[in-house]
Design a protein around this motif. Structure first.
Motif, mmCIF file in Angstrom:
data_model
loop_
_atom_site.group_PDB
_atom_site.id
_atom_site.type_symbol
_atom_site.label_atom_id
_atom_site.label_comp_id
_atom_site.label_asym_id
_atom_site.label_seq_id
_atom_site.Cartn_x
_atom_site.Cartn_y
_atom_site.Cartn_z
ATOM 1 N N LYS A 58 75.743 46.063 49.210
ATOM 2 C CA LYS A 58 76.531 46.729 50.253
ATOM 3 C C LYS A 58 77.423 47.830 49.696
ATOM 4 C CE LYS A 58 76.592 42.821 53.465
ATOM 5 N NZ LYS A 58 77.431 41.837 54.195
ATOM 6 N N ASP A 59 77.969 47.622 48.501
ATOM 7 C CA ASP A 59 78.827 48.647 47.897
ATOM 8 C C ASP A 59 78.030 49.895 47.550
ATOM 9 O OD1 ASP A 59 81.078 47.062 48.100
ATOM 10 O OD2 ASP A 59 80.858 46.218 46.089
ATOM 11 N N TYR A 60 76.828 49.700 47.034
ATOM 12 C CA TYR A 60 75.997 50.846 46.662
ATOM 13 C C TYR A 60 75.574 51.621 47.911
ATOM 14 C CZ TYR A 60 75.643 47.958 42.430
ATOM 15 O OH TYR A 60 75.913 47.183 41.329
ATOM 16 N N LYS A 61 75.324 50.875 48.997
ATOM 17 C CA LYS A 61 74.954 51.526 50.254
ATOM 18 C C LYS A 61 76.117 52.345 50.813
ATOM 19 C CE LYS A 61 71.221 48.534 51.898
ATOM 20 N NZ LYS A 61 70.741 47.680 53.006
ATOM 21 N N LYS A 62 77.342 51.875 50.592
ATOM 22 C CA LYS A 62 78.515 52.641 51.023
ATOM 23 C C LYS A 62 78.601 53.967 50.276
ATOM 24 C CE LYS A 62 81.406 48.670 52.337
ATOM 25 N NZ LYS A 62 82.612 47.873 51.996
ATOM 26 N N VAL A 63 78.294 53.932 48.981
ATOM 27 C CA VAL A 63 78.302 55.156 48.178
ATOM 28 C C VAL A 63 77.266 56.137 48.714
ATOM 29 C CG1 VAL A 63 77.916 56.142 45.893
ATOM 30 C CG2 VAL A 63 79.141 53.970 46.111
ATOM 31 N N VAL A 64 76.073 55.634 49.024
ATOM 32 C CA VAL A 64 75.001 56.479 49.561
ATOM 33 C C VAL A 64 75.432 57.104 50.890
ATOM 34 C CG1 VAL A 64 72.655 56.511 50.501
ATOM 35 C CG2 VAL A 64 73.143 55.227 48.408
ATOM 36 N N LYS A 65 76.032 56.301 51.751
ATOM 37 C CA LYS A 65 76.453 56.784 53.063
ATOM 38 C C LYS A 65 77.490 57.893 52.945
ATOM 39 C CE LYS A 65 78.182 55.223 57.570
ATOM 40 N NZ LYS A 65 78.648 54.064 58.364
ATOM 41 N N VAL A 66 78.438 57.716 52.032
ATOM 42 C CA VAL A 66 79.467 58.744 51.843
ATOM 43 C C VAL A 66 78.854 60.010 51.243
ATOM 44 C CG1 VAL A 66 81.565 59.329 50.547
ATOM 45 C CG2 VAL A 66 81.374 57.118 51.690
ATOM 46 N N TYR A 67 77.880 59.828 50.342
ATOM 47 C CA TYR A 67 77.196 61.007 49.787
ATOM 48 C C TYR A 67 76.458 61.753 50.897
ATOM 49 C CZ TYR A 67 74.771 64.043 46.530
ATOM 50 O OH TYR A 67 74.331 65.151 45.860
ATOM 51 N N GLN A 68 75.712 61.021 51.711
ATOM 52 C CA GLN A 68 74.893 61.639 52.750
ATOM 53 C C GLN A 68 75.730 61.942 53.992
ATOM 54 O OE1 GLN A 68 71.693 58.831 53.287
ATOM 55 N NE2 GLN A 68 70.526 59.628 51.572
#
Length: 274
Positions: free
Chosen positions: A238-248
């Motif tokens: 979930k933390d890695y997905k948050k990083v992806v979401k903020v990047y995108q």
């Protein structure tokens, strides 16, 4: 009675304040740390993501590497949690060669591969026997050769990862010079031209006026879309997905346009099937 009452009041106040103090102390350490491995000196986009993802409770640490052999090894060894430096083609080739299970968890940019020269201003002006530097790793060598074919300089056998042995036509007798990808910008001082990856071109501050030919944005470019990668066992973290979401995000799109114009394209929001 008054003395006893004061003691009781102080004790009661302490019991009330203690849980709040402990809670505040825990809050300071509640951010989850995520280490992202990147390549290249220009980390302005990732520093922006680092700042913005704090709101999601993520302490993003940016770990710099200097060449393509390092970030996937560090990821496999769990020295970092995710990395952002490679494209689909590089990742597939790495997994096959090293028996690893690294997967994409999100697209980042498409950075067109570009042919530069400081000696001529047009592809047609390359002399017979001219030397052209290309990256020497399997994926980027193949991509560089395909770029030269797209520019009409050579013809290649139809194979996913062509090498110089797959050149079927070379009317100008061009000399292909394989180098470490990081060295391709410097090769412009000695060679007639050089195929340079976007990140290294930016680091070297190569000029737009020295561009001879640029990779088109179409279906053939899909394998070369840059990605955020993780070990397969962590792909749903979930933390890695948050990083992806903020990047995108739109904020990243705006920053990419401001910093790099059209040299780094937000790949998550582009139709390559054209």
């Amino acid at each position: 009675m008054k003395k006893g009452y004061k003691k009781l009041l102080l004790a009661f106040t302490f019991l009330l304040v203690l849980p709040l103090t402990l809670l505040a102390g825990c809050g300071k350490n509640s951010a989850h740390t995520v280490k992202v491995g990147v390549i290249g000196g220009d980390a302005r986009v990732w520093k922006s993501v680092q700042s913005r993802v704090k709101k999601e409770g993520i302490n993003l640490q940016i770990v710099q590497f200097t060449d393509y052999s390092q970030p996937n090894a560090a990821l496999t060894n769990k020295e970092i949690n995710i990395n952002s430096f490679q494209n689909y083609a590089f990742q597939d080739n790495w997994n096959a060669a090293h028996h690893t299970k690294i997967v994409s968890i999100g697209k980042t940019i498409f950075s067109p591969l570009t042919l530069y020269s400081k000696k001529v201003s047009n592809v047609k002006d390359l002399r017979k026997g001219a030397s052209i530097a290309v990256a020497n790793d399997v994926t980027n060598e193949a991509r560089g050769l395909k770029l030269l074919a797209s520019a009409g300089l050579i013809k290649l056998r139809n194979t996913p990862l062509p090498t110089v042995k797959d050149i079927t036509e070379n009317k100008k007798d061009l000399k292909i010079v394989p180098l470490d990808a990081a060295q391709t910008p410097r090769a412009l001082a000695d060679e007639d031209a050089s195929v340079v990856n976007g990140g290294f071109a930016l680091d070297a501050k190569l000029s737009f006026k020295d561009i001879l030919f640029e990779e088109p944005t179409n279906k053939a470019a899909i394998p070369y879309i840059n990605i955020i990668s993780a070990n397969k066992s962590d792909q749903n973290n979930k933390d890695y997905k948050k990083v992806v979401k903020v990047y995108q995000s739109q904020a990243t799109k705006d920053l990419l346009k401001k910093l790099y114009k059209n040299e780094e394209i937000p790949a998550w929001d582009v139709n390559f099937n054209k």
